[in-house]
Design a protein around this motif. Structure first.
Motif, PDB file in Angstrom:
ATOM      1  N   ILE A   4     -33.717  22.368   8.630  1.00 45.40           N
ATOM      2  CA  ILE A   4     -33.226  23.561   7.856  1.00 45.40           C
ATOM      3  C   ILE A   4     -33.503  24.871   8.173  1.00 45.40           C
ATOM      4  CG2 ILE A   4     -34.818  23.197   6.131  1.00 45.40           C
ATOM      5  CD1 ILE A   4     -31.558  22.874   4.443  1.00 45.40           C
ATOM      6  N   GLU A   5     -34.769  24.683   8.444  1.00 44.95           N
ATOM      7  CA  GLU A   5     -35.606  26.290   8.726  1.00 44.95           C
ATOM      8  C   GLU A   5     -34.822  26.719  10.067  1.00 44.95           C
ATOM      9  OE1 GLU A   5     -40.286  27.291   9.513  1.00 44.95           O
ATOM     10  OE2 GLU A   5     -39.835  25.255   8.924  1.00 44.95           O
ATOM     11  N   LEU A   6     -34.911  25.839  11.107  1.00 47.99           N
ATOM     12  CA  LEU A   6     -34.157  26.564  12.275  1.00 47.99           C
ATOM     13  C   LEU A   6     -32.710  26.743  12.214  1.00 47.99           C
ATOM     14  CD1 LEU A   6     -34.415  26.549  15.387  1.00 47.99           C
ATOM     15  CD2 LEU A   6     -33.363  24.160  15.570  1.00 47.99           C
ATOM     16  N   GLN A   7     -32.214  26.139  11.393  1.00 47.65           N
ATOM     17  CA  GLN A   7     -30.590  26.562  10.748  1.00 47.65           C
ATOM     18  C   GLN A   7     -30.506  27.934  10.238  1.00 47.65           C
ATOM     19  OE1 GLN A   7     -28.534  22.687   9.435  1.00 47.65           O
ATOM     20  NE2 GLN A   7     -27.555  24.199   8.513  1.00 47.65           N
ATOM     21  N   ALA A   8     -31.543  28.134   9.207  1.00 51.22           N
ATOM     22  CA  ALA A   8     -31.488  29.348   8.665  1.00 51.22           C
ATOM     23  C   ALA A   8     -31.709  30.502   9.615  1.00 51.22           C
ATOM     24  CB  ALA A   8     -32.717  29.254   7.579  1.00 51.22           C
ATOM     25  N   ALA A   9     -32.900  30.211  10.589  1.00 49.91           N
ATOM     26  CA  ALA A   9     -33.498  31.300  11.416  1.00 49.91           C
ATOM     27  C   ALA A   9     -32.162  31.562  12.432  1.00 49.91           C
ATOM     28  CB  ALA A   9     -34.704  30.775  12.260  1.00 49.91           C
ATOM     29  N   ILE A  10     -31.363  30.597  12.873  1.00 48.48           N
ATOM     30  CA  ILE A  10     -30.253  30.909  13.858  1.00 48.48           C
ATOM     31  C   ILE A  10     -29.203  31.692  13.190  1.00 48.48           C
ATOM     32  CG2 ILE A  10     -28.340  29.595  14.788  1.00 48.48           C
ATOM     33  CD1 ILE A  10     -30.346  27.375  15.609  1.00 48.48           C
ATOM     34  N   GLU A  11     -28.963  31.565  11.808  1.00 45.91           N
ATOM     35  CA  GLU A  11     -28.106  32.220  10.938  1.00 45.91           C
ATOM     36  C   GLU A  11     -28.401  33.726  10.896  1.00 45.91           C
ATOM     37  OE1 GLU A  11     -27.185  30.544   6.885  1.00 45.91           O
ATOM     38  OE2 GLU A  11     -26.478  32.522   6.260  1.00 45.91           O
ATOM     39  N   ALA A  12     -29.789  34.125  10.942  1.00 46.50           N
ATOM     40  CA  ALA A  12     -30.223  35.317  10.747  1.00 46.50           C
ATOM     41  C   ALA A  12     -30.110  35.959  12.026  1.00 46.50           C
ATOM     42  CB  ALA A  12     -31.768  35.381  10.379  1.00 46.50           C
TER      43      ALA A  12
END
Lengths: 179, 257
Positions: A4-12
């Motif tokens: 979930i963290e990775l996903q959020a970072a990628i979104e950013a």
């Protein structure tokens, strides 16, 4: 790193990027994460993000990922930006580009054969707009220049890669029905 | 190209007016043939070549009357049509044996060309639609990124003053005698700096003051740079605090300085 963290970072990252971000570029940022995990994170993100009925989309363009506004909001965005639609390519340029996209690498003479008319002006426009690039020279008499489409072409037409184009056979079918 | 649907109509000659219309930027002979075939609802597999040739030539005449500059390919197509027509009139060669000597329907090549052309016209239409969608889409505007993404800091007014002070000091130490009284205004300098930034992306702050002949010149240049910073037309930055100062055109009127 949690998914979930990775996903959020990628979104950013996709948000701040100028150009479509490739998987390899994510890998550079997250060297400890496996390629597969990054790819899954991107796919999950895209699915979740695009399922939301929001104003933005994450799309696969020119071999990378890019965040854009949804096309349906264009009128409101233009009203806000007070901008007019930008100049589009002429029909002659589009036809020439279609021949290049499907027949690349292709020479000017080969384009002429398909279009039945001179195409050097259209080709010049396409080269200036960087939609077409020179791939090399054909090893025949006169060594004519070979043209092909560029990365800018994929971005301009919102294509993932060249295989994202419909096949020529589909157009042949259509052509047969039209005339 | 839209030409009157009735080619037999009397059309006033445009020749006298001296106006020449260039048609090749829009359509070619294949487009005209496709237009004729569609208009007459002809069967592409069995094109009545005599009729289509006649109509093609009529259109050619209209275009000539309108003083449209016809490129060679228009005449080439006319010749091709007439050639096919004449071939159709000949009875098949009774002594021909091989494929090559009796190459079937003389229209075949033309039909193939027409279908090919229509195919790519469709592909162009697809590109047109895609472009339409893509111009309705915005993505993140470019940020201020300078020199392969290296971290930079905006220079403050004090950095600029200090740098300018150093330049003046160096000037004072070097000059022998101030002879030039050539006037220069801030407006002139502003224009000069803007011109320079059209050519160069980034210019070293001290380079603006190189080869200047008088202190007045130095001061006017400095004031011009300050003015442009104020107008947010330029961005003044350093790679590190207290290092060389660079000047670059600002891409947007973002929060600079």
């Amino acid at each position: 790193m949690e998914m979930i963290e990775l996903q959020a970072a990628i979104e950013a990252i996709v948000y701040v990027a100028d150009d479509p971000v490739k998987l390899e570029q994510f890998k550079e940022v997250f060297p400890d994460e496996s390629f597969d995990k990054i790819e899954t994170a991107v796919k999950n993100l895209m699915q979740e993000f695009n399922a939301r009925p929001g104003g933005m989309l994450i799309r696969e363009v020119a071999g990378g990922y890019r965040m854009t506004t949804r096309p349906e909001h264009h009128e409101h965005i233009r009203a806000y930006l007070k901008s007019k639609p930008s100049a589009k390519l002429s029909l002659a340029a589009l036809e020439t580009l279609a021949v290049i996209a499907y027949r690349q690498p292709v020479t000017l003479a080969e384009i002429l054969a398909v279009r039945g008319k001179k195409s050097s002006t259209a080709l010049q426009t396409l080269l200036e707009k960087k939609l077409v690039s020179i791939l090399g020279r054909k090893p025949v008499v006169g060594r004519p220049i070979l043209y092909g489409t560029s990365k800018e072409f994929l971005i301009h037409f919102g294509l993932k890669d060249l295989s994202d184009l419909p096949t020529l056979e589909e157009f042949a079918q259509l052509a047969g029905d039209q005339i | 190209m839209e030409i009157d649907e009735n080619p037999n109509q009397e059309i006033p000659s445009a020749e006298a007016s001296g106006i020449t219309i260039r048609l090749d930027a829009f359509e070619g002979p294949l487009d005209l043939l496709l237009h004729l075939i569609r208009k007459e609802e002809l069967d592409i597999a069995n094109i009545p070549i005599a009729r289509i040739t006649e109509q093609y030539l009529e259109y050619l005449q209209i275009m000539k009357d309108l003083n449209i500059n016809l490129a060679g390919e228009w005449l080439l197509m006319a010749a091709t049509l007439i050639y096919i027509k004449s071939r159709m009139l000949l009875p098949p060669d009774p002594v021909a044996q091989t494929e090559e000597e009796a190459p079937g329907d003389p229209r075949q090549e033309l039909v193939y060309q027409l279908l090919e052309h229509q195919k790519f016209k469709n592909a162009a239409q697809m590109l047109y639609t895609r472009e339409e969608v893509e111009t309705s889409v915005w993505h993140n505007p470019p940020q201020e990124v300078v020199e392969d993404g290296k971290e930079v800091v905006s220079a403050t007014l004090f950095d600029l003053l200090k740098a300018f002070h150093d330049i003046v000091e160096r000037f004072e130490a070097q000059r022998a005698m101030e002879l030039s009284f050539e006037e220069v205004t801030i407006e002139q300098k502003l224009a000069e700096v803007r011109r320079l930034l059209l050519v160069h992306d980034t210019i070293l702050f001290s380079d603006f003051f190189k080869d200047l002949k008088s202190k007045r010149h130095l001061i006017v240049t400095f004031l011009a740079l300050l003015e442009l910073t104020h107008l947010r037309e330029i961005w003044v930055y350093q790679k590190k605090n207290f290092e060389e100062i660079y000047i670059t055109k600002s891409k947007s009127s973002g929060e600079l300085i």
